[in-house]
Motif scaffolding. Structure first.
Motif, short mmCIF file in Angstrom:
data_model
loop_
_atom_site.label_atom_id
_atom_site.label_comp_id
_atom_site.label_asym_id
_atom_site.label_seq_id
_atom_site.Cartn_x
_atom_site.Cartn_y
_atom_site.Cartn_z
N GLU A 259 10.10 8.95 3.29
CA GLU A 259 9.89 7.50 3.20
C GLU A 259 8.43 7.27 2.83
O GLU A 259 7.54 7.56 3.62
N VAL A 260 8.20 6.77 1.64
CA VAL A 260 6.83 6.50 1.19
C VAL A 260 6.64 5.00 1.00
O VAL A 260 7.61 4.25 0.83
N PHE A 261 5.39 4.59 1.03
CA PHE A 261 5.06 3.18 0.85
C PHE A 261 4.08 2.98 -0.30
O PHE A 261 3.78 1.86 -0.66
N ASP A 262 3.58 4.07 -0.84
CA ASP A 262 2.66 4.03 -1.98
C ASP A 262 3.25 4.93 -3.07
O ASP A 262 3.25 6.14 -2.93
N PRO B 267 5.37 13.79 2.63
CA PRO B 267 4.90 15.00 3.29
C PRO B 267 4.21 15.91 2.29
O PRO B 267 4.68 16.10 1.16
N GLY B 268 3.05 16.45 2.68
CA GLY B 268 2.31 17.34 1.80
C GLY B 268 1.25 16.63 0.98
O GLY B 268 0.43 17.29 0.34
N PHE B 269 1.24 15.32 1.00
CA PHE B 269 0.25 14.56 0.23
C PHE B 269 -0.98 14.19 1.06
O PHE B 269 -1.90 13.59 0.56
N GLY B 270 -0.94 14.54 2.33
CA GLY B 270 -2.06 14.21 3.22
C GLY B 270 -2.35 15.36 4.15
O GLY B 270 -2.02 16.51 3.87
N LEU C 59 6.46 12.47 -6.22
CA LEU C 59 6.58 12.32 -4.77
C LEU C 59 7.77 13.10 -4.24
O LEU C 59 7.67 13.83 -3.26
N ALA C 60 8.91 12.95 -4.89
CA ALA C 60 10.13 13.63 -4.43
C ALA C 60 9.99 15.14 -4.56
O ALA C 60 10.24 15.88 -3.60
N ARG C 61 9.58 15.60 -5.71
CA ARG C 61 9.49 17.04 -5.98
C ARG C 61 8.50 17.72 -5.03
O ARG C 61 8.82 18.73 -4.38
N GLU C 62 7.30 17.18 -4.92
CA GLU C 62 6.28 17.82 -4.11
C GLU C 62 6.56 17.69 -2.61
O GLU C 62 6.25 18.60 -1.84
N SER C 63 7.18 16.60 -2.20
CA SER C 63 7.55 16.45 -0.79
C SER C 63 8.62 17.46 -0.41
O SER C 63 8.53 18.11 0.64
N ILE C 64 9.62 17.62 -1.26
CA ILE C 64 10.68 18.60 -1.00
C ILE C 64 10.10 20.01 -0.98
O ILE C 64 10.39 20.81 -0.08
N ASP C 65 9.26 20.33 -1.96
CA ASP C 65 8.65 21.66 -2.01
C ASP C 65 7.84 21.93 -0.75
O ASP C 65 7.92 23.01 -0.15
N TYR C 66 7.06 20.95 -0.32
CA TYR C 66 6.23 21.11 0.87
C TYR C 66 7.09 21.31 2.12
O TYR C 66 6.82 22.19 2.93
#
Length: 86
Positions: free
Chosen positions: A58-61, A32-35, A69-76
């Motif tokens: 849940e990421v695939f890339d 989440p937050g990467f797209g 991925l973890a840090r920015e997804s949680i922040d978002y």
């Protein structure tokens, strides 16, 4: 759910009685937050149906790296929840 023709918040509302966990990712296979997927309406729908379970990323890339991925997804996701609290 991103590939469905029905908006994700509508799917959450429709299938809430069957939902036991929720995996959060973007259509680009990142967190989440990467797209471009806006999670505010998704979290709003989860709140409307009184979802009490975990939301797991849940990421695939993993190209950006697990820690990023973890840090920015949680922040978002926390930012999205904060917008709902306003």
């Amino acid at each position: 759910m991103a590939s469905e023709g029905t908006p994700i918040p509508d799917l959450i509302r429709r299938f809430a009685p069957l939902m036991v966990h929720f995996h959060a990712n973007d259509a680009n296979r990142l967190g989440p937050g990467f797209g471009d997927l806006d999670f505010v309406p998704i979290f709003e729908a989860l709140g409307e149906v009184d979802y009490q379970g975990w939301v797991s990323v849940e990421v695939f890339d993993y190209t950006p790296g697990v820690e990023r991925l973890a840090r920015e997804s949680i922040d978002y996701m926390q930012d999205c929840l904060g917008k709902l609290a306003e």
